[in-house]
Design a protein around this motif. Structure first.
Motif, PDB file in Angstrom:
ATOM      1  N   ASP A  91       0.792  -1.088   0.038  1.00 51.95           N
ATOM      2  CA  ASP A  91      -0.012   0.124   0.118  1.00 51.95           C
ATOM      3  C   ASP A  91       0.838   1.117   0.080  1.00 51.95           C
ATOM      4  N   LEU A  92       1.927   1.200   0.611  1.00 51.97           N
ATOM      5  CA  LEU A  92       2.833   2.417   0.500  1.00 51.97           C
ATOM      6  C   LEU A  92       3.778   2.185  -0.558  1.00 51.97           C
ATOM      7  N   ALA A  93       3.749   1.321  -1.165  1.00 50.21           N
ATOM      8  CA  ALA A  93       4.538   1.720  -2.719  1.00 50.21           C
ATOM      9  C   ALA A  93       3.878   2.115  -3.801  1.00 50.21           C
ATOM     10  N   ILE A  94       2.347   2.091  -3.808  1.00 44.92           N
ATOM     11  CA  ILE A  94       1.728   2.544  -4.801  1.00 44.92           C
ATOM     12  C   ILE A  94       1.734   4.035  -5.056  1.00 44.92           C
ATOM     13  N   THR A  95       1.945   4.839  -3.970  1.00 46.01           N
ATOM     14  CA  THR A  95       2.084   6.417  -4.128  1.00 46.01           C
ATOM     15  C   THR A  95       3.436   6.650  -5.056  1.00 46.01           C
ATOM     16  N   PRO A  96       4.563   6.220  -4.719  1.00 44.94           N
ATOM     17  CA  PRO A  96       5.755   6.290  -4.931  1.00 44.94           C
ATOM     18  C   PRO A  96       5.743   6.273  -6.779  1.00 44.94           C
ATOM     19  N   TYR A  97       5.326   4.713  -6.797  1.00 42.65           N
ATOM     20  CA  TYR A  97       5.140   4.316  -8.298  1.00 42.65           C
ATOM     21  C   TYR A  97       4.151   5.291  -9.000  1.00 42.65           C
ATOM     22  N   THR A  98       3.131   5.884  -8.532  1.00 38.64           N
ATOM     23  CA  THR A  98       2.314   6.758  -9.055  1.00 38.64           C
ATOM     24  C   THR A  98       2.949   7.998  -9.550  1.00 38.64           C
ATOM     25  N   MET A  99       3.979   8.605  -8.774  1.00 33.66           N
ATOM     26  CA  MET A  99       4.481   9.712  -8.995  1.00 33.66           C
ATOM     27  C   MET A  99       5.513   9.610 -10.303  1.00 33.66           C
ATOM     28  N   ALA A 100       6.383   8.093 -10.008  1.00 37.48           N
ATOM     29  CA  ALA A 100       7.267   7.872 -11.114  1.00 37.48           C
ATOM     30  C   ALA A 100       6.197   7.742 -12.455  1.00 37.48           C
ATOM     31  N   SER A 101       5.227   7.314 -12.455  1.00 35.08           N
ATOM     32  CA  SER A 101       4.650   7.169 -13.790  1.00 35.08           C
ATOM     33  C   SER A 101       3.882   8.538 -14.328  1.00 35.08           C
ATOM     34  N   LEU A 102       3.832   9.350 -13.473  1.00 31.09           N
ATOM     35  CA  LEU A 102       3.484  10.751 -13.815  1.00 31.09           C
ATOM     36  C   LEU A 102       4.699  11.436 -14.465  1.00 31.09           C
ATOM     37  N   ILE A 103       6.007  11.181 -13.843  1.00 28.24           N
ATOM     38  CA  ILE A 103       7.024  11.961 -14.425  1.00 28.24           C
ATOM     39  C   ILE A 103       7.517  11.056 -15.627  1.00 28.24           C
ATOM     40  N   GLU A 104       7.612   9.723 -16.058  1.00 29.65           N
ATOM     41  CA  GLU A 104       7.896   9.062 -17.227  1.00 29.65           C
ATOM     42  C   GLU A 104       6.624   8.499 -17.848  1.00 29.65           C
ATOM     43  N   LEU A 105       5.872   9.422 -18.285  1.00 29.13           N
ATOM     44  CA  LEU A 105       4.503   8.992 -18.852  1.00 29.13           C
ATOM     45  C   LEU A 105       4.456   7.962 -20.132  1.00 29.13           C
ATOM     46  N   GLU A 106       5.605   7.840 -20.806  1.00 27.58           N
ATOM     47  CA  GLU A 106       5.916   6.728 -21.888  1.00 27.58           C
ATOM     48  C   GLU A 106       6.502   5.512 -21.407  1.00 27.58           C
ATOM     49  N   SER A 107       6.961   5.500 -20.075  1.00 30.59           N
ATOM     50  CA  SER A 107       7.221   4.225 -19.550  1.00 30.59           C
ATOM     51  C   SER A 107       6.190   3.513 -18.847  1.00 30.59           C
ATOM     52  N   PRO A 108       6.132   2.110 -19.050  1.00 33.89           N
ATOM     53  CA  PRO A 108       4.828   1.748 -18.391  1.00 33.89           C
ATOM     54  C   PRO A 108       5.407   0.915 -17.225  1.00 33.89           C
ATOM     55  N   ILE A 109       6.710   0.738 -16.906  1.00 28.68           N
ATOM     56  CA  ILE A 109       7.162   0.171 -15.832  1.00 28.68           C
ATOM     57  C   ILE A 109       6.646   0.279 -14.386  1.00 28.68           C
ATOM     58  N   ALA A 110       6.521   1.575 -13.964  1.00 28.87           N
ATOM     59  CA  ALA A 110       5.937   2.046 -12.791  1.00 28.87           C
ATOM     60  C   ALA A 110       4.417   1.653 -12.772  1.00 28.87           C
ATOM     61  N   MET A 111       3.611   1.727 -13.758  1.00 24.34           N
ATOM     62  CA  MET A 111       2.224   1.104 -13.848  1.00 24.34           C
ATOM     63  C   MET A 111       2.380  -0.210 -13.621  1.00 24.34           C
ATOM     64  N   LEU A 112       3.253  -1.097 -14.269  1.00 27.99           N
ATOM     65  CA  LEU A 112       3.115  -2.453 -14.038  1.00 27.99           C
ATOM     66  C   LEU A 112       3.466  -2.711 -12.650  1.00 27.99           C
ATOM     67  N   HIS A 113       4.507  -2.020 -11.775  1.00 26.37           N
ATOM     68  CA  HIS A 113       4.385  -2.279 -10.323  1.00 26.37           C
ATOM     69  C   HIS A 113       3.263  -1.956  -9.755  1.00 26.37           C
ATOM     70  N   ILE A 114       2.622  -0.999 -10.099  1.00 26.15           N
ATOM     71  CA  ILE A 114       1.280  -0.591  -9.387  1.00 26.15           C
ATOM     72  C   ILE A 114       0.410  -1.773  -9.189  1.00 26.15           C
ATOM     73  N   VAL A 115       0.250  -2.258 -10.516  1.00 28.15           N
ATOM     74  CA  VAL A 115      -0.705  -3.375 -10.716  1.00 28.15           C
ATOM     75  C   VAL A 115      -0.254  -4.703  -9.719  1.00 28.15           C
ATOM     76  N   GLU A 116       1.121  -4.680  -9.852  1.00 29.99           N
ATOM     77  CA  GLU A 116       1.627  -5.936  -8.888  1.00 29.99           C
ATOM     78  C   GLU A 116       1.293  -5.616  -7.446  1.00 29.99           C
ATOM     79  N   CYS A 117       1.330  -4.657  -6.908  1.00 29.79           N
ATOM     80  CA  CYS A 117       1.085  -4.197  -5.643  1.00 29.79           C
ATOM     81  C   CYS A 117      -0.384  -4.363  -5.607  1.00 29.79           C
TER      82      CYS A 117
END
Length: 122
Positions: A91-117
């Motif tokens: 639950d704590l990992a989701i916020t930093p991953y969300t921030m990363a996904s907003l910074i690197e819009l073209e990279s799906p990596i952070a979003m994939l980690h959000i799904v895993e969480c």
């Protein structure tokens, strides 16, 4: 030489206003601490090495420090998310991953980690 409280307060106010102006202009906070981009790279490498050694508890505050000094650098956000995820604090990992996904819009990596969480939370 004695510093008068009024002088100290005035200097502190001036410093604060200068930092605020720099941030409004998009400058990263690390500049206010007289740090350089090389310093940020060194901090990242140190945090990354700790993470690679599976020392997640030790790496986490360093990655968080990166986000403090430069919120626009996705490395700190991703590193924080990865540490939280490895510590099973999904639950704590989701916020930093969300921030990363907003910074690197073209990279799906952070979003994939959000799904895993989210899947780990079920």
């Amino acid at each position: 030489m004695t510093i008068k409280p009024k002088d100290a307060a005035s200097k502190g106010r001036d410093t604060f206003l200068s930092i605020l102006k720099d941030m409004q202009e998009g400058k990263p906070l690390y500049l206010a601490y007289d740090l350089t981009e090389n310093d940020m790279d060194a901090l990242y490498l140190f945090a990354h090495n700790l993470y690679s050694e599976k020392k997640y508890q030790e790496a986490l505050p360093l990655f968080q420090r990166l986000t403090f000094y430069n919120a626009a650098d996705e490395r700190g956000w991703m590193g924080s998310g990865l540490c939280f995820q490895e510590l099973e604090l999904y639950d704590l990992a989701i916020t930093p991953y969300t921030m990363a996904s907003l910074i690197e819009l073209e990279s799906p990596i952070a979003m994939l980690h959000i799904v895993e969480c989210y899947l780990a939370l079920k």
